[in-house]
Design a protein around this motif. Structure first.
Motif, PDB file in Angstrom:
ATOM      1  N   GLY A   1       0.816  -1.205   0.000  1.00 22.11           N
ATOM      2  CA  GLY A   1       0.000   0.000   0.000  1.00 22.11           C
ATOM      3  C   GLY A   1       0.844   1.246   0.000  1.00 22.11           C
ATOM      4  O   GLY A   1       1.915   1.293   0.605  1.00 22.11           O
ATOM      5  N   ALA A   2       0.318   2.274  -0.683  1.00 19.32           N
ATOM      6  CA  ALA A   2       0.966   3.589  -0.687  1.00 19.32           C
ATOM      7  C   ALA A   2       0.584   4.310   0.610  1.00 19.32           C
ATOM      8  O   ALA A   2      -0.582   4.326   0.964  1.00 19.32           O
ATOM      9  N   CYS A   3       1.522   4.926   1.369  1.00 20.48           N
ATOM     10  CA  CYS A   3       2.889   4.866   0.881  1.00 20.48           C
ATOM     11  C   CYS A   3       3.836   4.357   1.966  1.00 20.48           C
ATOM     12  O   CYS A   3       5.034   4.491   1.822  1.00 20.48           O
ATOM     13  N   THR A   4       3.303   3.786   3.032  1.00 19.83           N
ATOM     14  CA  THR A   4       4.197   3.247   4.054  1.00 19.83           C
ATOM     15  C   THR A   4       5.140   2.221   3.432  1.00 19.83           C
ATOM     16  O   THR A   4       6.353   2.208   3.692  1.00 19.83           O
ATOM     17  N   ASP A   5       4.571   1.363   2.573  1.00 19.59           N
ATOM     18  CA  ASP A   5       5.420   0.341   1.966  1.00 19.59           C
ATOM     19  C   ASP A   5       6.393   0.951   0.954  1.00 19.59           C
ATOM     20  O   ASP A   5       7.453   0.391   0.695  1.00 19.59           O
ATOM     21  N   CYS A   6       6.014   2.116   0.368  1.00 18.30           N
ATOM     22  CA  CYS A   6       6.921   2.798  -0.562  1.00 18.30           C
ATOM     23  C   CYS A   6       8.241   3.097   0.146  1.00 18.30           C
ATOM     24  O   CYS A   6       9.329   2.813  -0.349  1.00 18.30           O
ATOM     25  N   ARG A   7       8.126   3.705   1.333  1.00 21.95           N
ATOM     26  CA  ARG A   7       9.327   4.141   2.048  1.00 21.95           C
ATOM     27  C   ARG A   7      10.115   2.947   2.579  1.00 21.95           C
ATOM     28  O   ARG A   7      11.339   2.897   2.490  1.00 21.95           O
ATOM     29  N   ARG A   8       9.388   1.981   3.123  1.00 24.53           N
ATOM     30  CA  ARG A   8      10.061   0.811   3.703  1.00 24.53           C
ATOM     31  C   ARG A   8      10.840   0.062   2.631  1.00 24.53           C
ATOM     32  O   ARG A   8      12.027  -0.260   2.783  1.00 24.53           O
ATOM     33  N   LEU A   9      10.198  -0.167   1.468  1.00 23.67           N
ATOM     34  CA  LEU A   9      10.846  -0.967   0.436  1.00 23.67           C
ATOM     35  C   LEU A   9      11.908  -0.165  -0.311  1.00 23.67           C
ATOM     36  O   LEU A   9      12.915  -0.715  -0.748  1.00 23.67           O
ATOM     37  N   TRP A  10      11.703   1.143  -0.430  1.00 28.72           N
ATOM     38  CA  TRP A  10      12.753   1.979  -1.045  1.00 28.72           C
ATOM     39  C   TRP A  10      13.999   1.958  -0.172  1.00 28.72           C
ATOM     40  O   TRP A  10      15.134   1.901  -0.668  1.00 28.72           O
ATOM     41  N   SER A  11      13.774   1.965   1.130  1.00 27.37           N
ATOM     42  CA  SER A  11      14.897   1.908   2.061  1.00 27.37           C
ATOM     43  C   SER A  11      15.666   0.584   1.896  1.00 27.37           C
ATOM     44  O   SER A  11      16.900   0.559   1.911  1.00 27.37           O
TER      45      SER A  11
END
Ligand code: FES
Length: 578
Positions: A166-176
């Protein structure tokens, strides 16, 4: 316009005549041009319902807005009104530079003026993406016609290798994880294609979700409107109901200024805390209240946050997504659970007191696991906290529910960045001298410094990510995305660009975060600070235009970062002004 019996008297399309010095001619000309658009006298006798259109290619979250507009229009027509669509600025969070927050007040001013300048008996403010709804509520607060809000609704979730995304908690976690080398290029491409799979707003408890829940809690949206996902029939049917109700408001009201009471704001702060909502909502609520006669301060935030437990299990502080909350009963189920802590006599645009809405069977179903009961909450009281101390005499915010518990009492050496750009470059440098005990400090990112970008959740230094570090204490005058997590102290006031204490920090100074004492302190003696204060040079003003106006008039974060000439002046709404 209010009749003597207390009922409103709709003025219709001929209200607020264009100024030609001859009202009869104004009416004649308006009728002629509307005839050219296909309206006959039967159409023009009806109450006029303005509807905002924030459709834009620059705002993918609003991609399905045209279908929702058609639903609202249908409701208006069925109830005997005539819908008039008009565009306002559409703020798409991910396509604006440097930050959408620079434009919230501009959008609010534009909305306020268009409601005032154009003939309408009621306005439906249709928004969704992060700053649109706060801007609309700020405009509604001073509108002299009844106002009802509707939102586009959250996205549905996607998936990657069996994991819900889901946008965007997973965006930041997976980008990290990608930055740390734990996900390859192919993986990050698949993730990019599956994070935001449908139209709608971010489906975690980010700012858009939080503000939708707050709007419904304030009583500015019909019940069950905050959580219905964008692609569903629930959303469209809510739009139809909103259109129908808007026509009733033309004669019955209330005005938003009658809905936005102290009780409404206190209920909103309860819900904000219980859902583990976005810290951005604090700035927005302070700004909305600032346009009313309600005095709301960070002390109110702390008082309510410290007596309200965390009940809702959604990312970023929990596990679920907005569609799960919707299936569990949405906001009515949260309100039913929180009822002992709420002002139940509050009446919003539905015309029914909160007590009655809750009595109508709103309790969460037994099978659901998203909303915890009040006597067995998911987290203790205080999922949000207000800090003060020598680094933030006028206040700072921390989202306790998203922080690492062991870092909530921490003393470490400062590592200072003067801008977001500097932080971006240096934090990616493998040779940066930094340990996990450092406190990362970002300054010049407050309202005056940079319009408060969502940069407060600074990335963990790349080398430390490789070593397995996932969180550090970070301090700034910036905001952070409601979808972010970490031990992040935000909104420090006064901000550094105004000469606040953040401007005085030097690399290696000790900073102490003490959640129990609600303090954030710079451990440097006053003599040394006075010497540094004397050396402070304020940043130059922007040369021209909106940015110049913004910097010259923006209020501090602890006052909502509104413009000083837009706040409540005791003189009533926009059309009462010369
Ligand atoms: Fe629009 Fe998140 S980017 S709501």
């Amino acid at each position: 316009m209010q009749s003597q019996q207390g009922e409103r008297q709709p003025e219709g399309i001929f209200g607020g005549p264009t100024s030609y010095g001859d009202p009869g001619f104004s009416r004649f000309l308006r009728g002629a041009f509307l005839a050219a658009a296909g309206y006959d006298d039967a159409d023009l006798d009806r109450p006029v319902i303005g509807i905002t259109n924030l459709t834009s290619d620059y705002n993918p979250c609003h991609r399905d807005m045209p279908a929702l507009i058609e639903a609202i229009r249908r409701g208006v027509l069925e109830a005997g009104g005539i819908p008039f669509l008009f565009p306002t600025i559409s703020l798409g969070e991910t396509l604006l530079s440097p930050t959408s927050m620079l434009y919230r007040n501009l959008a609010s001013m534009e909305t306020e003026e268009l409601i005032s300048a154009q003939p309408m008996d009621v306005v439906v403010l249709l928004g969704g993406c992060d700053k649109t709804v706060p801007a609309q509520l700020m405009a509604a607060a001073v509108a002299t016609v009844p106002t009802i809000l509707e939102v586009v609704g959250p996205m549905l979730t996607g998936s990657y290798e069996g994991e819900r995304l889901g946008a965007c908690t997973d965006c930041r976690r997976l980008w990290s994880e990608y930055r740390g080398g734990n996900i390859d290029d192919g993986g990050i491409t698949k993730i990019r294609h599956n994070l935001a799979t449908t139209a709608g707003t971010c489906m975690v408890m980010g700012t858009a979700s939080t503000m939708a829940l707050i709007t419904e809690t304030l009583g500015m949206m019909l019940p069950e409107g905050a959580t219905a996902p964008a692609p569903t029939g629930d959303r469209l049917r809510h739009g139809v109901a909103t259109g129908r109700r808007a026509v009733e408001l033309a004669t019955k009201g209330p005005l938003a200024s009658e809905v936005l009471t102290r009780a409404a704001f206190e209920n909103a702060l309860r819900v904000l805390t219980a859902v583990g909502g976005s810290t951005n909502a604090i700035v927005h609520l302070l700004a909305i209240a600032g346009r009313t006669d309600v005095t709301l301060t960070l002390d109110d935030v702390e008082q309510i946050a410290s007596t309200t437990p965390l009940l809702v299990d959604l990312k970023p502080s929990g596990r679920g997504y907005m569609e799960d909350l919707h299936h569990a009963g949405g906001l009515p189920a949260i309100l039913a659970t929180l009822a002992p802590l709420l002002h139940l006599d509050h009446v919003g645009v539905s015309g029914r007191p909160l007590r009655e809405l809750i009595d109508a069977g709103a309790a969460p179903p037994r099978w659901q696991e998203v909303i915890a009961p009040l006597d067995a909450p998911l987290g203790a009281v205080g999922s949000l906290a207000v800090l003060r101390g020598s680094l933030a005499p006028d206040g700072a915010i921390i989202k306790v529910a998203a922080a690492t518990p062991t870092l909530l009492h921490h003393t470490g050496p400062a590592l200072v960045f003067d801008s977001v750009e500097e932080a971006t470059i240096r934090l990616a440098d493998e040779d940066l001298e930094v340990t996990k005990d450092h406190v990362l400090v970002l300054r010049n990112a407050g309202p005056r410094g940079a319009a408060m970008p969502e940069a407060g959740s600074l990335p963990i230094p790349r080398r430390l990510v490789r070593e397995g570090v996932r969180d550090m204490v970070r301090v700034s005058d910036a905001r952070m995305s409601g979808t972010s997590y970490g031990t992040v102290v935000l909104h420090c006031a006064p901000e550094s660009a105004a000469g606040g204490p953040l401007a005085l920090v030097r690399d290696g100074d000790s900073i102490r975060l003490d959640l129990s004492e609600r303090r954030i302190d710079l451990l440097v003696d006053e003599g040394e600070l006075a010497r540094r204060r004397a050396e402070f040079i304020a940043p130059a003003l922007p040369r021209r235009g909106w940015r110049r106006l913004f910097v010259e008039h923006v209020l501090p974060a602890n006052q909502g970062a509104d413009l000083d000439f837009l706040t409540f002046d005791g003189e009533g709404g926009s059309t009462n002004r010369p």
